[in-house]
Write a protein that holds these residues in place. Structure first.
Motif, PDB file in Angstrom:
ATOM      1  N   THR A 276       0.727  -1.131  -0.031  1.00  0.00           N
ATOM      2  CA  THR A 276       0.163  -0.008   0.009  1.00  0.00           C
ATOM      3  C   THR A 276       0.994   1.160  -0.051  1.00  0.00           C
ATOM      4  OG1 THR A 276      -1.525  -1.187   1.400  1.00  0.00           O
ATOM      5  CG2 THR A 276      -1.747   1.202   1.400  1.00  0.00           C
ATOM      6  N   GLU A 277       0.753   1.994  -0.926  1.00  0.00           N
ATOM      7  CA  GLU A 277       1.272   3.334  -0.954  1.00  0.00           C
ATOM      8  C   GLU A 277       0.441   4.490  -1.234  1.00  0.00           C
ATOM      9  OE1 GLU A 277       5.125   1.593  -3.515  1.00  0.00           O
ATOM     10  OE2 GLU A 277       4.590   3.733  -3.818  1.00  0.00           O
ATOM     11  N   PRO A 278       0.650   5.749  -0.532  1.00  0.00           N
ATOM     12  CA  PRO A 278       1.513   5.850   1.005  1.00  0.00           C
ATOM     13  C   PRO A 278       0.978   4.771   1.886  1.00  0.00           C
ATOM     14  CG  PRO A 278       0.101   7.557   0.683  1.00  0.00           C
ATOM     15  CD  PRO A 278      -0.048   7.001  -0.593  1.00  0.00           C
ATOM     16  N   MET A 279       1.834   4.939   3.082  1.00  0.00           N
ATOM     17  CA  MET A 279       1.286   3.819   4.244  1.00  0.00           C
ATOM     18  C   MET A 279       0.880   5.041   5.208  1.00  0.00           C
ATOM     19  SD  MET A 279       4.676   1.416   4.609  1.00  0.00           S
ATOM     20  CE  MET A 279       4.569   1.219   6.227  1.00  0.00           C
ATOM     21  N   SER A 280       0.754   6.263   4.903  1.00  0.00           N
ATOM     22  CA  SER A 280       0.232   7.218   5.848  1.00  0.00           C
ATOM     23  C   SER A 280      -1.273   7.891   5.248  1.00  0.00           C
ATOM     24  CB  SER A 280       1.093   8.348   6.261  1.00  0.00           C
ATOM     25  OG  SER A 280       2.207   7.789   6.924  1.00  0.00           O
ATOM     26  N   TYR A 281      -2.031   8.347   5.974  1.00  0.00           N
ATOM     27  CA  TYR A 281      -3.290   8.861   5.615  1.00  0.00           C
ATOM     28  C   TYR A 281      -3.858   9.633   6.915  1.00  0.00           C
ATOM     29  CZ  TYR A 281      -8.314   9.878   4.671  1.00  0.00           C
ATOM     30  OH  TYR A 281      -9.345  10.773   4.530  1.00  0.00           O
ATOM     31  N   GLY A 282      -3.505  11.104   6.525  1.00  0.00           N
ATOM     32  CA  GLY A 282      -3.985  11.962   7.727  1.00  0.00           C
ATOM     33  C   GLY A 282      -3.182  11.428   8.954  1.00  0.00           C
ATOM     34  N   ARG A 283      -3.972  11.235  10.098  1.00  0.00           N
ATOM     35  CA  ARG A 283      -3.305  11.124  11.538  1.00  0.00           C
ATOM     36  C   ARG A 283      -3.158   9.411  11.605  1.00  0.00           C
ATOM     37  NH1 ARG A 283      -2.137  14.859  15.325  1.00  0.00           N
ATOM     38  NH2 ARG A 283      -2.010  16.772  14.228  1.00  0.00           N
ATOM     39  N   LEU A 284      -3.469   8.607  10.385  1.00  0.00           N
ATOM     40  CA  LEU A 284      -3.545   6.951  10.497  1.00  0.00           C
ATOM     41  C   LEU A 284      -2.072   6.682   9.674  1.00  0.00           C
ATOM     42  CD1 LEU A 284      -4.491   4.210  10.625  1.00  0.00           C
ATOM     43  CD2 LEU A 284      -5.850   4.712   8.738  1.00  0.00           C
ATOM     44  N   HIS A 285      -1.328   5.880  10.288  1.00  0.00           N
ATOM     45  CA  HIS A 285       0.082   5.409   9.848  1.00  0.00           C
ATOM     46  C   HIS A 285      -0.059   3.994  10.149  1.00  0.00           C
ATOM     47  CE1 HIS A 285       1.655   9.498   9.710  1.00  0.00           C
ATOM     48  NE2 HIS A 285       1.019   9.722  10.872  1.00  0.00           N
ATOM     49  N   LEU A 286       0.023   3.186   8.875  1.00  0.00           N
ATOM     50  CA  LEU A 286       0.273   1.737   8.820  1.00  0.00           C
ATOM     51  C   LEU A 286       1.611   1.088   9.167  1.00  0.00           C
ATOM     52  CD1 LEU A 286      -2.084   1.037   5.617  1.00  0.00           C
ATOM     53  CD2 LEU A 286      -2.799   1.483   7.896  1.00  0.00           C
ATOM     54  N   ALA A 287       1.638   0.152   9.912  1.00  0.00           N
ATOM     55  CA  ALA A 287       2.893  -0.539  10.218  1.00  0.00           C
ATOM     56  C   ALA A 287       2.465  -2.245  10.007  1.00  0.00           C
ATOM     57  CB  ALA A 287       3.442  -0.138  11.539  1.00  0.00           C
TER      58      ALA A 287
END
Ligand code: APR
Length: 393
Positions: A276-287
């Motif tokens: 998934t790109e990008p891994m961030s959306y607003g204040r949500l960050h995937l790890a």
């Protein structure tokens, strides 16, 4: 509705979520960790088990690897097995690095224990996790406590989406601005766990006209086996006698027999990768696997989860120290190693699955193996990627 105010809501208590929660707690950052399964379940769920040394040393620097360092066996070589012979690849002799053999559920249990015994707020058996206000400075997470049925609301500054390949957080990424790069192998792997002592003191891979096979120890009394099968195949098509026939054929050699034992896990993996790109959306960050899945070709999944967690925890800590740049660059930083590991896994998969391919692909892979076995330089380049040394290109 009960409500809690915290700094970071972490969704998912796998290696990624637990590493993030422990690292943030150590930075003095408040978290609430939400996990849909029970604590007992996650601490016993067998998954991966091969950790690269850089990841072990990073966990150890944060006091998260004491048990691992006491118990884990180290591995520095593996075997290709084809045409009835064993070909040892001694990758640990040409670079500084090892793999640590430590079943993932052991690491999960260690990290749960460390977090909760140090005051970490971990909530298990939650359901119906939902996110809101992700583009504001005050995202909200709601969930239902599955044991009481009570609704809860968490007001936070950030959400760490660590809920794996089937989680909910990745579904909040807008399709218009999110790339989901995906690759399907077009094959399946029958993944098994057997109560059988390992058949060798290292991992070995069988390249065979009947299909790929693999053997990896999961401790002194348990062995994980993989058998290539057709996509969409089912465990029901694989009674134990068929399994052992194929394991002996694809992995056994005259000087390397296969130890049998009761098979207690049998499932067919749908062999695919996605990023998934990008891994961030607003204040949500995937790890971790909420952002990317790599098929278990080179044992990269858990190592990528740990890498993301280290980067995310550092980036959030930097934000609270007044430096938002690390968080802004978080996704780009993760994706360097993600794509190096995806490319390496693809390269190795072409070797694994060449036995049944057309003669041209089979000869290409044989050439790769000959180069790997015959050239120190080729082995060094391989070992660096297999062990994740300087892999953030
Ligand atoms: N709400 C809360 N928790 C959830 C939800 C949800 N909606 N969906 C999933 N979870 C939990 C799962 O129960 C699991 O415990 O999130 C956790 C995700 O953990 P992993 O799947 O282990 O993913 P990750 O931490 O990224 O680690 C990747 O795990 O899947 C293996 O082989 C993979 O080794 C790799 C590693």
């Amino acid at each position: 509705m009960d409500s809690t105010r915290t700094q970071v809501a972490v969704v998912g208590a796998g290696p990624a979520g637990l590493a993030v929660a422990n690292l943030l707690r150590q930075s003095g950052i408040d978290t609430v960790l939400l996990e849909e399964q029970s604590r007992k379940f996650v601490e016993q769920r067998p998954r991966a088990g091969f950790i690269e040394e850089w990841a072990v040393r990073a966990l150890d620097r944060h006091g998260l690897a004491d048990q691992l360092l006491r118990e884990a066996e180290q591995q520095d070589r593996f075997e290709f097995r084809f045409e009835g012979a064993r070909h040892v690849v001694r990758y640990g002799e040409v670079v500084e690095g090892r793999h640590f053999l430590y079943p993932q559920q052991f690491l999960v249990a260690d990290l749960v224990g460390l977090h909760t015994s140090n005051g970490g707020d971990a909530r298990f058996q939650v359901s119906d996790v939902r996110l809101a206000e992700l583009e504001s400075a005050r995202p909200v997470v709601t969930y239902v406590d599955a044991t009481t049925g009570r609704q809860h609301r968490i007001d936070c500054d950030f959400v760490a989406g660590c809920d794996g390949a089937h989680g909910v957080t990745q579904t909040y990424f807008p399709a218009a601005t999110t790339i989901r790069a995906r690759h399907d192998y077009g094959i399946g792997w029958l993944a098994m766990l057997a109560e059988a002592p390992p058949s060798a003191d290292c991992v070995f891979f069988g390249i065979h006209p009947r299909g790929f096979g693999a053997h990896m120890a999961r401790g002194p009394r348990v062995t994980r086996f993989y058998l290539e099968c057709r996509p969409g195949d089912t465990p029901e098509n694989w009674p134990d006698d068929r399994v052992w026939t194929e394991l002996h054929a694809r992995l056994g050699t005259p000087d390397g027999p296969i130890n049998e034992g009761p098979i207690f896990e049998k499932r067919v993996l749908d062999m695919h990768n996605y990023v998934t790109e990008p891994m961030s959306y607003g204040r949500l960050h995937l790890a971790g696997e909420s952002a990317h899945v790599v098929a278990p070709i080179a044992a990269k999944g858990m190592n990528l989860a740990i890498n993301d967690a280290l980067l995310l925890a550092e980036a959030i800590a930097a934000y609270y120290r007044g430096d938002p740049s690390r968080l802004a660059g978080y996704s780009t930083a993760c994706l360097r190693r993600v794509w190096q590991y995806q490319e390496f896994s693809q390269w190795l998969s072409d070797i694994f699955h060449s036995g049944t391919a057309d003669p041209f692909k089979a000869r290409l892979s044989q050439a790769r193996v000959r180069r790997l076995l015959g050239s120190r330089e080729a082995l060094v380049a391989f070992a660096q990627l297999y062990l994740g040394i300087d892999a953030d290109f």
